[in-house]
Design a protein around this motif. Structure first.
Motif, PDB file in Angstrom:
ATOM      1  N   ILE A  31       0.842  -1.200   0.000  1.00  0.00           N
ATOM      2  CA  ILE A  31       0.000   0.000   0.000  1.00  0.00           C
ATOM      3  C   ILE A  31       0.877   1.250   0.000  1.00  0.00           C
ATOM      4  O   ILE A  31       0.643   2.193  -0.754  1.00  0.00           O
ATOM      5  N   GLY A  32       1.906   1.247   0.836  1.00  0.00           N
ATOM      6  CA  GLY A  32       2.819   2.379   0.889  1.00  0.00           C
ATOM      7  C   GLY A  32       3.491   2.631  -0.450  1.00  0.00           C
ATOM      8  O   GLY A  32       3.605   3.779  -0.895  1.00  0.00           O
ATOM      9  N   LEU A  33       3.921   1.576  -1.113  1.00  0.00           N
ATOM     10  CA  LEU A  33       4.570   1.716  -2.420  1.00  0.00           C
ATOM     11  C   LEU A  33       3.589   2.210  -3.479  1.00  0.00           C
ATOM     12  O   LEU A  33       3.951   3.006  -4.349  1.00  0.00           O
ATOM     13  N   MET A  34       2.344   1.751  -3.406  1.00  0.00           N
ATOM     14  CA  MET A  34       1.319   2.243  -4.337  1.00  0.00           C
ATOM     15  C   MET A  34       1.104   3.741  -4.152  1.00  0.00           C
ATOM     16  O   MET A  34       1.009   4.485  -5.122  1.00  0.00           O
ATOM     17  N   SER A  42      -1.605  -4.507 -10.171  1.00  0.00           N
ATOM     18  CA  SER A  42      -2.433  -5.167 -11.177  1.00  0.00           C
ATOM     19  C   SER A  42      -3.832  -4.549 -11.163  1.00  0.00           C
ATOM     20  O   SER A  42      -4.230  -3.886 -10.196  1.00  0.00           O
ATOM     21  N   LEU A  43      -4.571  -4.793 -12.216  1.00  0.00           N
ATOM     22  CA  LEU A  43      -5.949  -4.313 -12.275  1.00  0.00           C
ATOM     23  C   LEU A  43      -6.764  -4.921 -11.142  1.00  0.00           C
ATOM     24  O   LEU A  43      -7.574  -4.234 -10.508  1.00  0.00           O
ATOM     25  N   GLN A  44      -6.537  -6.179 -10.846  1.00  0.00           N
ATOM     26  CA  GLN A  44      -7.250  -6.855  -9.757  1.00  0.00           C
ATOM     27  C   GLN A  44      -7.000  -6.158  -8.422  1.00  0.00           C
ATOM     28  O   GLN A  44      -7.932  -5.946  -7.643  1.00  0.00           O
ATOM     29  N   LEU A  45      -5.773  -5.772  -8.164  1.00  0.00           N
ATOM     30  CA  LEU A  45      -5.441  -5.076  -6.917  1.00  0.00           C
ATOM     31  C   LEU A  45      -6.080  -3.686  -6.893  1.00  0.00           C
ATOM     32  O   LEU A  45      -6.627  -3.265  -5.871  1.00  0.00           O
ATOM     33  N   CYS A  46      -6.047  -2.993  -8.017  1.00  0.00           N
ATOM     34  CA  CYS A  46      -6.691  -1.674  -8.098  1.00  0.00           C
ATOM     35  C   CYS A  46      -8.183  -1.785  -7.799  1.00  0.00           C
ATOM     36  O   CYS A  46      -8.738  -0.962  -7.061  1.00  0.00           O
ATOM     37  N   LEU A  47      -8.819  -2.787  -8.367  1.00  0.00           N
ATOM     38  CA  LEU A  47     -10.252  -2.981  -8.135  1.00  0.00           C
ATOM     39  C   LEU A  47     -10.544  -3.297  -6.672  1.00  0.00           C
ATOM     40  O   LEU A  47     -11.530  -2.812  -6.113  1.00  0.00           O
ATOM     41  N   THR A  56     -14.290   4.680  -7.607  1.00  0.00           N
ATOM     42  CA  THR A  56     -14.147   4.059  -8.922  1.00  0.00           C
ATOM     43  C   THR A  56     -12.676   4.063  -9.326  1.00  0.00           C
ATOM     44  O   THR A  56     -11.859   4.782  -8.747  1.00  0.00           O
ATOM     45  N   LEU A  57     -12.372   3.277 -10.353  1.00  0.00           N
ATOM     46  CA  LEU A  57     -11.005   3.281 -10.891  1.00  0.00           C
ATOM     47  C   LEU A  57     -10.610   4.685 -11.329  1.00  0.00           C
ATOM     48  O   LEU A  57      -9.497   5.133 -11.059  1.00  0.00           O
ATOM     49  N   ASP A  58     -11.522   5.378 -12.001  1.00  0.00           N
ATOM     50  CA  ASP A  58     -11.220   6.740 -12.455  1.00  0.00           C
ATOM     51  C   ASP A  58     -10.917   7.667 -11.287  1.00  0.00           C
ATOM     52  O   ASP A  58     -10.007   8.478 -11.353  1.00  0.00           O
ATOM     53  N   GLU A  59     -11.688   7.549 -10.222  1.00  0.00           N
ATOM     54  CA  GLU A  59     -11.499   8.439  -9.072  1.00  0.00           C
ATOM     55  C   GLU A  59     -10.139   8.249  -8.406  1.00  0.00           C
ATOM     56  O   GLU A  59      -9.546   9.209  -7.924  1.00  0.00           O
ATOM     57  N   LEU A  60      -9.648   7.018  -8.385  1.00  0.00           N
ATOM     58  CA  LEU A  60      -8.394   6.751  -7.678  1.00  0.00           C
ATOM     59  C   LEU A  60      -7.161   6.664  -8.576  1.00  0.00           C
ATOM     60  O   LEU A  60      -6.062   6.992  -8.146  1.00  0.00           O
ATOM     61  N   PHE A  61      -7.339   6.209  -9.803  1.00  0.00           N
ATOM     62  CA  PHE A  61      -6.157   5.877 -10.593  1.00  0.00           C
ATOM     63  C   PHE A  61      -6.023   6.642 -11.903  1.00  0.00           C
ATOM     64  O   PHE A  61      -4.997   6.531 -12.568  1.00  0.00           O
TER      65      PHE A  61
END
Length: 65
Positions: A31-34, A42-47, A56-61
């Motif tokens: 989490i710290g590195l992200m 990965s997309l799975q981790l982002c989700l 949402t993905l847009d809001e965070l990434f």
């Protein structure tokens, strides 16, 4: 690039890096590195992060140019 949106969303939910990590099954260091932009998740981790933080993905990434 730092992910300040993710950090702010985590703070809104009053979660520490460790608490968020535990909820999605990764280490606190991940989490710290992200958040510092030193890890490309990965997309799975982002989700999973989006689900826990109710964003949402847009809001965070999404990165505005």
């Amino acid at each position: 690039m730092k992910n300040l949106k993710m950090k702010a969303a985590r703070a809104e939910k009053d979660l520490s890096q460790g608490e968020l990590a535990e909820k999605i099954g990764v280490s606190r260091q991940t989490i710290g590195l992200m958040e510092t932009g030193k890890y490309n998740p990965s997309l799975q981790l982002c989700l999973a992060v989006c689900h826990v933080l109710s964003k949402t993905l847009d809001e965070l990434f999404w990165q505005d140019e």
